[in-house]
Design an enzyme around this catalytic site. Structure first.
Site, PDB file in Angstrom:
ATOM      1  CG  HIS A 166      13.589  75.105 -45.200  1.00 12.85           C
ATOM      2  ND1 HIS A 166      13.805  73.968 -44.447  1.00 12.85           N
ATOM      3  CD2 HIS A 166      14.263  74.901 -46.359  1.00 12.85           C
ATOM      4  CE1 HIS A 166      14.547  73.114 -45.111  1.00 12.85           C
ATOM      5  NE2 HIS A 166      14.847  73.654 -46.277  1.00 12.85           N
ATOM      6  CD  GLU A 215      18.018  73.586 -51.955  1.00 14.22           C
ATOM      7  OE1 GLU A 215      18.540  74.412 -52.745  1.00 14.22           O
ATOM      8  OE2 GLU A 215      18.382  73.433 -50.776  1.00 14.22           O
TER       9      GLU A 215
END
Length: 209
Positions: free
Chosen positions: A10, A83
């Protein structure tokens, strides 16, 4: 014809800049991160992806949507691409973590966080699952997170855990490319997309240096 996976980290967030552990905390892209996502999308569109999947956290999902808007694909969401969970470390800087948990900081293992092998298993299995839906020459783009992608790649390549640190970290909106061959998956590119620069990530201090 070979299946390929592009593992795209990202764009930048404010917590990246502040060196704060993000983990499962849903932090948005900052202005720089939005621009990074647009740039990465313009480059990756040339690869003509056939499928896009992202983490359910918006910093990854918004990065995926930037690409989807160019190539005309929908974005599927999979929580398994989140994550690594940081437990009590989330929201804290590396300096704060080192001061409060010196031994755990050296090992980079939050006392109530997600163990590294669990992350590798989770993300590696998700990569295989989605790649299994590709046609023979399909290209899957996975928008996810630094530690999650590095560990998932290591798992997909079949690397033993003692060699996982051989893979460096991923910069914001940089990507790695994997291709399936007769003997399994191989790494074609790693941390591509920019000239080498410091990596601000939830990944280990060694991988993020």
């Amino acid at each position: 014809m070979s299946k390929r996976i592009v593992c795209l980290r990202h764009g930048q967030t404010l917590w990246n800049v502040e060196h704060r552990f993000q983990g499962h905390t849903d932090i948005p892209l900052d202005e720089t991160g939005i621009a990074q996502a647009a740039r990465a999308a313009s480059l990756l569109a040339a690869l003509r992806p056939t499928m896009i999947v992202s983490s359910d956290l918006r910093r990854a999902n918004d990065t995926a949507l930037a690409l989807a808007g160019i190539v005309g694909l929908d974005v599927s969401v999979d929580k398994d691409f989140r994550e690594r969970g940081g437990g009590a470390w989330e929201g804290l800087t590396r300096e704060e973590i080192a001061a409060r948990w010196p031994a755990e900081y050296v090992a980079w293992e939050a006392p109530d966080g997600e163990p590294v092998p669990d992350v590798a298993d989770r993300v590696g299995a998700a990569l295989r699952r989605w790649a299994g839906q590709l046609d023979g020459d399909g290209l899957l783009v996975v928008a996810s997170h630094g530690a999650a992608l590095r560990l998932g790649i290591a798992h997909l390549l079949g690397l033993p855990q003692e060699l996982w640190s051989a893979l460096g970290g991923l910069g914001n909106c940089s990507w790695s490319v994997l291709e399936e061959g007769r003997r399994g998956w191989r790494l074609l590119e790693h941390n591509a997309g920019t000239l080498p620069e410091p990596v601000n990530s939830d990944d280990t201090p060694e991988s993020a240096s």
